[in-house]
Design a protein around this motif. Structure first.
Motif, PDB file in Angstrom:
ATOM      1  N   PRO A 107       0.821  -1.216   0.000  1.00  0.00           N
ATOM      2  CA  PRO A 107       0.000   0.000   0.000  1.00  0.00           C
ATOM      3  C   PRO A 107       0.861   1.275   0.000  1.00  0.00           C
ATOM      4  O   PRO A 107       0.481   2.281  -0.592  1.00  0.00           O
ATOM      5  CB  PRO A 107      -0.798  -0.115   1.305  1.00  0.00           C
ATOM      6  CG  PRO A 107      -0.787  -1.566   1.646  1.00  0.00           C
ATOM      7  CD  PRO A 107       0.537  -2.081   1.152  1.00  0.00           C
ATOM      8  N   GLY A 111       0.726   4.114  -2.757  1.00  0.00           N
ATOM      9  CA  GLY A 111       0.607   5.529  -2.406  1.00  0.00           C
ATOM     10  C   GLY A 111       1.647   6.377  -3.120  1.00  0.00           C
ATOM     11  O   GLY A 111       1.347   7.454  -3.637  1.00  0.00           O
ATOM     12  N   GLY A 116      -3.934   2.696  -7.980  1.00  0.00           N
ATOM     13  CA  GLY A 116      -5.005   2.022  -7.248  1.00  0.00           C
ATOM     14  C   GLY A 116      -4.561   0.634  -6.844  1.00  0.00           C
ATOM     15  O   GLY A 116      -3.769  -0.004  -7.535  1.00  0.00           O
ATOM     16  N   MET A 117      -5.079   0.180  -5.701  1.00  0.00           N
ATOM     17  CA  MET A 117      -4.660  -1.111  -5.182  1.00  0.00           C
ATOM     18  C   MET A 117      -5.855  -1.967  -4.774  1.00  0.00           C
ATOM     19  O   MET A 117      -6.815  -1.464  -4.206  1.00  0.00           O
ATOM     20  CB  MET A 117      -3.743  -0.898  -3.971  1.00  0.00           C
ATOM     21  CG  MET A 117      -3.438  -2.183  -3.239  1.00  0.00           C
ATOM     22  SD  MET A 117      -2.093  -2.034  -2.064  1.00  0.00           S
ATOM     23  CE  MET A 117      -2.241  -3.644  -1.274  1.00  0.00           C
ATOM     24  N   ALA A 118      -5.749  -3.248  -5.073  1.00  0.00           N
ATOM     25  CA  ALA A 118      -6.744  -4.224  -4.614  1.00  0.00           C
ATOM     26  C   ALA A 118      -6.062  -5.136  -3.600  1.00  0.00           C
ATOM     27  O   ALA A 118      -5.008  -5.700  -3.896  1.00  0.00           O
ATOM     28  CB  ALA A 118      -7.268  -5.032  -5.796  1.00  0.00           C
ATOM     29  N   SER A 119      -6.659  -5.263  -2.418  1.00  0.00           N
ATOM     30  CA  SER A 119      -6.034  -6.040  -1.346  1.00  0.00           C
ATOM     31  C   SER A 119      -6.551  -7.466  -1.318  1.00  0.00           C
ATOM     32  O   SER A 119      -7.744  -7.712  -1.493  1.00  0.00           O
ATOM     33  CB  SER A 119      -6.340  -5.396   0.013  1.00  0.00           C
ATOM     34  OG  SER A 119      -5.789  -4.101   0.083  1.00  0.00           O
ATOM     35  N   GLU A 144     -12.268  -2.632 -10.058  1.00  0.00           N
ATOM     36  CA  GLU A 144     -11.462  -2.286 -11.226  1.00  0.00           C
ATOM     37  C   GLU A 144     -10.512  -1.170 -10.837  1.00  0.00           C
ATOM     38  O   GLU A 144     -10.931  -0.147 -10.285  1.00  0.00           O
ATOM     39  CB  GLU A 144     -12.375  -1.827 -12.370  1.00  0.00           C
ATOM     40  CG  GLU A 144     -11.609  -1.505 -13.635  1.00  0.00           C
ATOM     41  CD  GLU A 144     -12.510  -0.947 -14.729  1.00  0.00           C
ATOM     42  OE1 GLU A 144     -13.724  -0.790 -14.504  1.00  0.00           O
ATOM     43  OE2 GLU A 144     -11.965  -0.635 -15.814  1.00  0.00           O
ATOM     44  N   VAL A 145      -9.244  -1.380 -11.095  1.00  0.00           N
ATOM     45  CA  VAL A 145      -8.246  -0.344 -10.826  1.00  0.00           C
ATOM     46  C   VAL A 145      -8.205   0.591 -12.032  1.00  0.00           C
ATOM     47  O   VAL A 145      -8.080   0.135 -13.173  1.00  0.00           O
ATOM     48  CB  VAL A 145      -6.865  -0.977 -10.554  1.00  0.00           C
ATOM     49  CG1 VAL A 145      -5.804   0.095 -10.440  1.00  0.00           C
ATOM     50  CG2 VAL A 145      -6.915  -1.816  -9.277  1.00  0.00           C
TER      51      VAL A 145
ATOM     52  N   LEU B 238      -9.420   5.846  -7.406  1.00  0.00           N
ATOM     53  CA  LEU B 238      -8.503   5.054  -8.216  1.00  0.00           C
ATOM     54  C   LEU B 238      -8.978   3.612  -8.380  1.00  0.00           C
ATOM     55  O   LEU B 238      -8.491   2.885  -9.247  1.00  0.00           O
ATOM     56  CB  LEU B 238      -7.104   5.035  -7.586  1.00  0.00           C
ATOM     57  CG  LEU B 238      -6.482   6.380  -7.204  1.00  0.00           C
ATOM     58  CD1 LEU B 238      -5.058   6.180  -6.702  1.00  0.00           C
ATOM     59  CD2 LEU B 238      -6.512   7.334  -8.389  1.00  0.00           C
ATOM     60  N   VAL B 239      -9.871   3.216  -7.474  1.00  0.00           N
ATOM     61  CA  VAL B 239     -10.374   1.839  -7.526  1.00  0.00           C
ATOM     62  C   VAL B 239     -11.893   1.887  -7.497  1.00  0.00           C
ATOM     63  O   VAL B 239     -12.495   2.460  -6.592  1.00  0.00           O
ATOM     64  CB  VAL B 239      -9.861   1.002  -6.324  1.00  0.00           C
ATOM     65  CG1 VAL B 239     -10.396  -0.425  -6.407  1.00  0.00           C
ATOM     66  CG2 VAL B 239      -8.344   0.994  -6.286  1.00  0.00           C
ATOM     67  N   LYS B 240     -12.493   1.303  -8.536  1.00  0.00           N
ATOM     68  CA  LYS B 240     -13.944   1.354  -8.663  1.00  0.00           C
ATOM     69  C   LYS B 240     -14.523  -0.005  -8.270  1.00  0.00           C
ATOM     70  O   LYS B 240     -14.036  -1.046  -8.709  1.00  0.00           O
ATOM     71  CB  LYS B 240     -14.270   1.651 -10.130  1.00  0.00           C
ATOM     72  CG  LYS B 240     -15.715   1.830 -10.450  1.00  0.00           C
ATOM     73  CD  LYS B 240     -15.817   2.197 -11.939  1.00  0.00           C
ATOM     74  CE  LYS B 240     -17.230   2.014 -12.444  1.00  0.00           C
ATOM     75  NZ  LYS B 240     -17.254   2.120 -13.915  1.00  0.00           N
TER      76      LYS B 240
END
Lengths: 324, 273
Positions: A107, A111, A116-119, A144-145, B238-240
């Motif tokens: 993360p 930053g 964008g990040m998906a965890s 969706e990033v 940034l994340v949808k």
């Protein structure tokens, strides 16, 4: 192919790739298919040349960022290295396993990148879209990033270990820029001493809960655990009550496990515990409360006290093992 | 010592989650403070007091982003003992971690805290990102997943322990810093300010509840409402989130009557022993 590489942070010892990073390689392969490019691993640390060679067996290329200043996995120093590597490789994605290091460092890298990040993703749906559990696993959410670079941590139990590539990748030295830990400093690791397999990698997990009542009573679970060559786990209630150390905790806020066989003994099955174990292949629940929610996810439920069941269970498993 | 504690409201995690038609239905839920954020408030309160029940030295400011109703959660935190609250009014269903971090960055710029403490993750989104992104954007060090905090007497650094996969890791960190806390942070002796509390100091083994006196006192405390626009933060995520679905249900298992039957099934049917 610039702009399409997938970068994967690979954690190592000084000599080896850590198995915890293998699922991230599998996820990176899926992303690389979507991105149409190669999988580039990056290893960071001090004196990790041999580990870089080991890691190269699984990916197309390894960037080896080897510096005494990077010996400890500090997000303050590691995240800028990842950012530099993303820029140099033109990577469209940066992934790592959702280990405590991955969850700390990625993360911060996201930053710094403005990405964008998906965890804790459980599936790669496309080059920029991922499936991930939310609400303690009570929902699966597709995200969706929207940025040019996508960052993701990978839930280890949901991706297979990587297979070695047909031919090993190359290893390239990657020079870190100036490192500044910003006043953060590693002091010591107080490792949990256990001869048992790692909780997240064990094929069998035997977990105890509040019903065990006392630390002393975990001894009988340890016997069952060792008989099956498994790892010992516990519910949050048992950890909070001080019966076992917190690093044994399975659940939303502890470790996520998916062994072939999971024993839940004296565990009621709170939502947050189920979030950490319901992907197990076979779940056995032993609980004296017939209404315990754990029975709703158990393949085999035995409504009885642990005192009356675990000792004969150990004896009978020994007998089965003896006769094959 | 001034400590800023970002707190999120979350739907009651003990209620059954309704997931249908690609979305999560929260219409009938009750809201509460994210448990990890509540632990962060407890840690901040301990760092600013002379032992359990002692005088408060310094300031604990709680901040939340959400609709006006979120003032209920902030009032609860004021009743626990926080000095002031800030509500950044907005739709908390339309945020991502990056936007939350940018809003908090603006709050940090205005408030200039010595320390930011928050939960390691919110139990709805389970993202575990905001603290780290905020630290990155401020150029501050971060100390995540904390089990203990010992603030040095000079207030310039802290020694912390972190819950990591391999055990417990000890680090030192310079202030100002971002800290995110794990479950153990509410242990009896988990958090202490060397300048204020002796090594023997102990607290309850849990986060404190709001006392009646605290609830009365909270009525006089400042709860300031501001807007995202007033902070100069532009929207944009940034994340949808595309859709939600219920996870596949495990097929119902069977109840066995005896240990013999269990062992037989595990051996012959599941073939796992």
């Amino acid at each position: 192919m610039p702009g399409t590489a997938t970068l994967v942070l690979l954690e190592t010892t000084t000599s080896n790739l850590r198995s915890a990073s293998q699922p991230a390689i599998s996820a990176a392969r899926k992303l690389a298919q979507a991105n149409g490019g190669s999988v580039v691993g990056i290893v960071i640390g001090s004196g990790i040349g041999a580990a870089a060679q080991d890691a190269a067996r699984y990916v197309d290329k390894v960037l080896c960022c080897d510096s005494p200043a990077l010996a400890a996995a500090l997000a303050e120093t590691w995240a800028p290295v990842l950012v530099a590597a993303v820029k140099q490789t033109g990577a469209a994605a940066l992934v790592a396993s959702a280990t405590s290091t991955g969850k700390d460092v990625l993360p911060r890298a996201a930053g710094l990148l403005g990405a964008g990040m998906a965890s804790e993703i459980v599936a790669v749906m496309g080059a920029k879209s991922f499936r991930r559990p939310t609400y303690a696993g009570n929902a699966l959410t597709d995200v969706e990033v929207l940025t040019p670079v996508a960052v993701a941590t990978v839930r280890q139990t949901e991706f297979p270990p990587a297979a070695p590539a047909a031919s090993a990748g190359t290893v390239e030295a990657f020079a870190p820029g100036p490192t500044d830990a910003l006043g953060a400093e590693f002091v010591a690791l107080h490792a949990s001493a256990s001869a048992r397999p790692d909780l997240t990698e064990a094929k069998v997990v035997v977990a105890g809960g509040r019903g065990l009542k006392d630390a002393q009573n975990f001894k009988v679970l340890e016997e069952l655990t060792d008989l099956l060559g498994g790892a010992l786990g516990a519910s949050r209630a048992a950890c909070d009550a001080g019966m076992v150390p917190n690093d044994l905790q399975v659940g939303q806020t502890g470790k996520v496990v998916a062994p072939e066989l999971y024993f839940a003994v004296g565990i009621s099955g709170a939502i947050q515990h189920l979030a950490g174990m319901k992907s197990s292949k076979v779940i056995v629940a032993i609980n004296k409360d017939p209404e315990a929610p754990i029975f709703q996810v158990a393949d085999y439920g035995l409504c009885a006290t642990w005192e009356s069941t675990v000792p004969p269970l150990i004896a009978q498993i020994k007998a089965v093992k003896a006769t094959g | 010592m001034k400590i800023l504690v970002p707190c999120k409201r979350v739907p009651n995690p003990d209620l059954k989650l309704k997931v249908a038609n690609g979305s999560v239905d929260l219409a009938g839920t009750t809201w509460q403070v994210n448990p990890f954020d509540e632990y962060a408030v407890e840690a901040a309160l301990r760092l600013t007091e002379k032992g359990k029940g002692g005088e408060r030295v310094g300031e604990v400011v709680v901040v939340s982003i959400g609709p006006k109703d979120t003032s209920a959660q902030l009032k609860q935190l004021l009743a626990m003992g926080a000095n002031r609250a800030i509500l950044v009014a907005g739709d908390d269903s339309a945020l991502d971690s990056d936007l939350v971090a940018r809003i908090l960055r603006a709050v940090v710029a205005a408030e200039k805290p010595d320390l930011v403490i928050t939960g390691k993750q919110a139990v709805d989104g389970d993202d575990n990102q905001v603290g780290q992104i905020l630290a990155a954007s401020l150029g501050w060090p971060q100390a995540t997943f904390l089990a203990s905090i010992l603030l040095a007497a000079d207030g310039k650094s802290a020694t912390v322990t972190r819950e990591v996969d391999a055990g417990v890791e000890e680090r030192r960190v310079r202030l100002p810093a971002i800290m995110t806390v794990d479950l153990r942070i509410i242990g009896k002796k988990a958090v202490r300010n060397e300048a204020l509390a002796p090594a023997t100091a102990e607290w309850e083994d849990t986060q404190r509840l709001a006392s009646l006196k605290g609830i009365m006192a909270a009525k006089k405390k400042e709860l300031r409402e501001i807007t995202v626009e007033s902070l100069g933060v532009a929207g944009g995520i940034l994340v949808k989130t595309l859709r939600h679905e219920a996870p596949p249900a495990r097929k119902a298992g069977v109840k066995v009557a005896s240990v013999e039957e269990l062992v037989a099934k595990l051996h012959n049917e599941a073939k796992v022993i």
